[in-house]
Design an enzyme around this catalytic site. Structure first.
Site, PDB file in Angstrom:
ATOM      1  CB  CYS A 110     -15.747  31.775  41.854  1.00 27.71           C
ATOM      2  SG  CYS A 110     -17.023  32.944  41.391  1.00 27.71           S
ATOM      3  CG  HIS A 153     -19.836  27.953  39.421  1.00 29.03           C
ATOM      4  ND1 HIS A 153     -18.856  27.720  40.349  1.00 29.03           N
ATOM      5  CD2 HIS A 153     -19.758  29.280  39.130  1.00 29.03           C
ATOM      6  CE1 HIS A 153     -18.235  28.859  40.629  1.00 29.03           C
ATOM      7  NE2 HIS A 153     -18.749  29.820  39.899  1.00 29.03           N
ATOM      8  CD  GLU A 154     -21.026  30.357  35.495  1.00 32.78           C
ATOM      9  OE1 GLU A 154     -19.887  29.863  35.540  1.00 32.78           O
ATOM     10  OE2 GLU A 154     -21.289  31.481  35.967  1.00 32.78           O
ATOM     11  CG  HIS A 157     -22.359  33.235  40.049  1.00 33.03           C
ATOM     12  ND1 HIS A 157     -21.781  33.761  41.175  1.00 33.03           N
ATOM     13  CD2 HIS A 157     -21.366  32.568  39.414  1.00 33.03           C
ATOM     14  CE1 HIS A 157     -20.489  33.428  41.233  1.00 33.03           C
ATOM     15  NE2 HIS A 157     -20.224  32.694  40.168  1.00 33.03           N
TER      16      HIS A 157
HETATM   17  O1  K2U Z   1     -18.625  31.617  37.342  1.00 37.62           O
HETATM   18  C1  K2U Z   1     -17.403  31.724  37.363  1.00 37.62           C
HETATM   19  O2  K2U Z   1     -16.802  32.337  38.248  1.00 37.62           O
HETATM   20  C2  K2U Z   1     -16.554  30.968  36.347  1.00 37.62           C
HETATM   21  C3  K2U Z   1     -16.154  29.694  37.014  1.00 37.62           C
HETATM   22  C4  K2U Z   1     -17.033  28.608  36.514  1.00 37.62           C
HETATM   23  C5  K2U Z   1     -16.806  27.281  37.140  1.00 37.62           C
HETATM   24  C6  K2U Z   1     -16.066  27.103  38.299  1.00 37.62           C
HETATM   25  C7  K2U Z   1     -15.892  25.816  38.817  1.00 37.62           C
HETATM   26  C8  K2U Z   1     -16.465  24.734  38.185  1.00 37.62           C
HETATM   27  C9  K2U Z   1     -17.191  24.926  37.037  1.00 37.62           C
HETATM   28  C10 K2U Z   1     -17.357  26.192  36.521  1.00 37.62           C
HETATM   29  C11 K2U Z   1     -14.641  29.451  36.851  1.00 37.62           C
HETATM   30  O3  K2U Z   1     -13.862  30.541  37.035  1.00 37.62           O
HETATM   31  S1  K2U Z   1     -14.174  28.893  35.355  1.00 37.62           S
HETATM   32  C12 K2U Z   1     -12.543  28.340  35.739  1.00 37.62           C
HETATM   33  C13 K2U Z   1     -12.522  26.911  35.450  1.00 37.62           C
HETATM   34  C14 K2U Z   1     -11.892  26.511  34.291  1.00 37.62           C
HETATM   35  C15 K2U Z   1     -11.951  25.165  33.944  1.00 37.62           C
HETATM   36  C16 K2U Z   1     -12.638  24.253  34.739  1.00 37.62           C
HETATM   37  C17 K2U Z   1     -13.272  24.674  35.905  1.00 37.62           C
HETATM   38  C18 K2U Z   1     -13.209  26.023  36.273  1.00 37.62           C
HETATM   39 NI    NI Z   2     -18.335  31.868  39.836  1.00 38.12          NI
END
Ligand code: K2U
Ligand code: NI
Length: 184
Positions: A110, A153-154, A157
Site C-alpha cells: 500500500c 483494495h481501493e 480505503h
Molecule cells: O492503494 C494503494 O495503496 C495502491 C496499492 C494498490 C494495490 C495494492 C495491492 C494489490 C492491488 C492493488 C499499491 O501500492 S499498488 C502497488 C502494486 C503494483 C502492482 C501490483 C500490485 C500492487
Molecule cells: Ni492502499
C-alpha cells in the site's frame, strides 16, 4: 500534481474514516481531485517520471490517501491477460460478488504503508462495481483477477479498511478457503 509528500501514511486518522459520498454532478474541485488521482497512478508507472519525482509505482489510489475523505478512486493497470483497466470513479460500489475468493501469492502492499506486511489477503474473485466517471456517466464494470483485487483494495480505503486487516492473524499464509491464487 500529487507526489509522495501528499500521500498520508498509516497512523493518520483519515485512513480509518469512512469517506463521504461525492455530491453529483461533481463540482470542479472534486473533478480536479479525481483527475489528479488517475494522473498520479498513470505517471507512477512511467519509470522515468517515477524516478524524476521519487514516486512509488501504484496501480490504484483512493482519495483518503491524499487526506481527502471523499468516495473517489483511480485504477490503472493491465491484468494477467494484458487487458487494460483504467477507471477514475466517484462513489464506487460493489453491487455483486462471487462466493469464490482470490488472493495474490505475493501478498499486498500500500502506498500509505511504509513496511512489508506479509500474508495472504483474501478478496472476492469476481466483483461487479457501479460508479460515476469523470464524464458524469454511470458505469458498471465486471472485474476479475488483479483488477478485482485492486478495486477491492481501493474501495476498502473508502471504508477505513487497510489490506492487512484481512490477513489471518494466527497464520498469515494459511490458504484462504474456496480461493484461487493469483501470481503477480
Ligand atoms: O492503494 C494503494 O495503496 C495502491 C496499492 C494498490 C494495490 C495494492 C495491492 C494489490 C492491488 C492493488 C499499491 O501500492 S499498488 C502497488 C502494486 C503494483 C502492482 C501490483 C500490485 C500492487
Ligand atoms: Ni492502499
Amino acid at each position: 500534481m500529487i507526489t509522495m509528500e501528499n500521500i498520508i501514511r498509516e497512523g493518520h486518522p483519515t485512513l480509518r474514516q469512512v469517506a463521504k459520498e461525492v455530491p453529483l454532478p461533481a463540482s470542479d474541485e472534486d473533478r480536479k481531485i479525481l483527475e489528479e488521482l488517475i494522473e498520479y497512478v498513470k505517471n507512477s508507472q512511467d519509470p522515468e517520471f517515477a524516478e524524476k519525482y521519487g514516486i512509488r509505482p501504484g496501480i490504484g489510489l483512493a482519495a483518503p490517501q491524499i487526506n481527502v475523505s471523499k468516495r473517489m478512486i483511480a485504477v490503472h493497470l493491465k491484468d494477467e491477460d494484458d487487458v487494460l483497466y483504467s477507471y477514475a470513479l466517484f462513489n464506487p460500489k460493489i453491487i455483486s460478488h462471487s462466493v469464490k475468493k482470490s488472493y495474490l501469492t505475493g501478498g499486498e502492499g500500500c502506498l500509505s504503508v511504509d513496511r512489508i506486511v506479509p500474508g495472504y489477503v483474501p478478496r472476492y474473485a469476481k466483483i461487479k462495481v457501479k460508479g460515476t466517471n469523470l464524464d458524469g456517466e454511470e458505469v458498471v464494470v465486471k472485474l476479475k483477477g488483479l483488477a478485482a483485487i485492486c478495486f477491492q483494495h481501493e474501495i476498502d480505503h473508502l471504508n477505513g479498511v487497510m489490506f492487512y486487516d484481512h490477513i489471518n492473524g494466527e497464520d498469515p499464509f494459511a490458504e484462504p478457503e474456496n480461493a484461487i491464487s493469483i501470481e503477480r
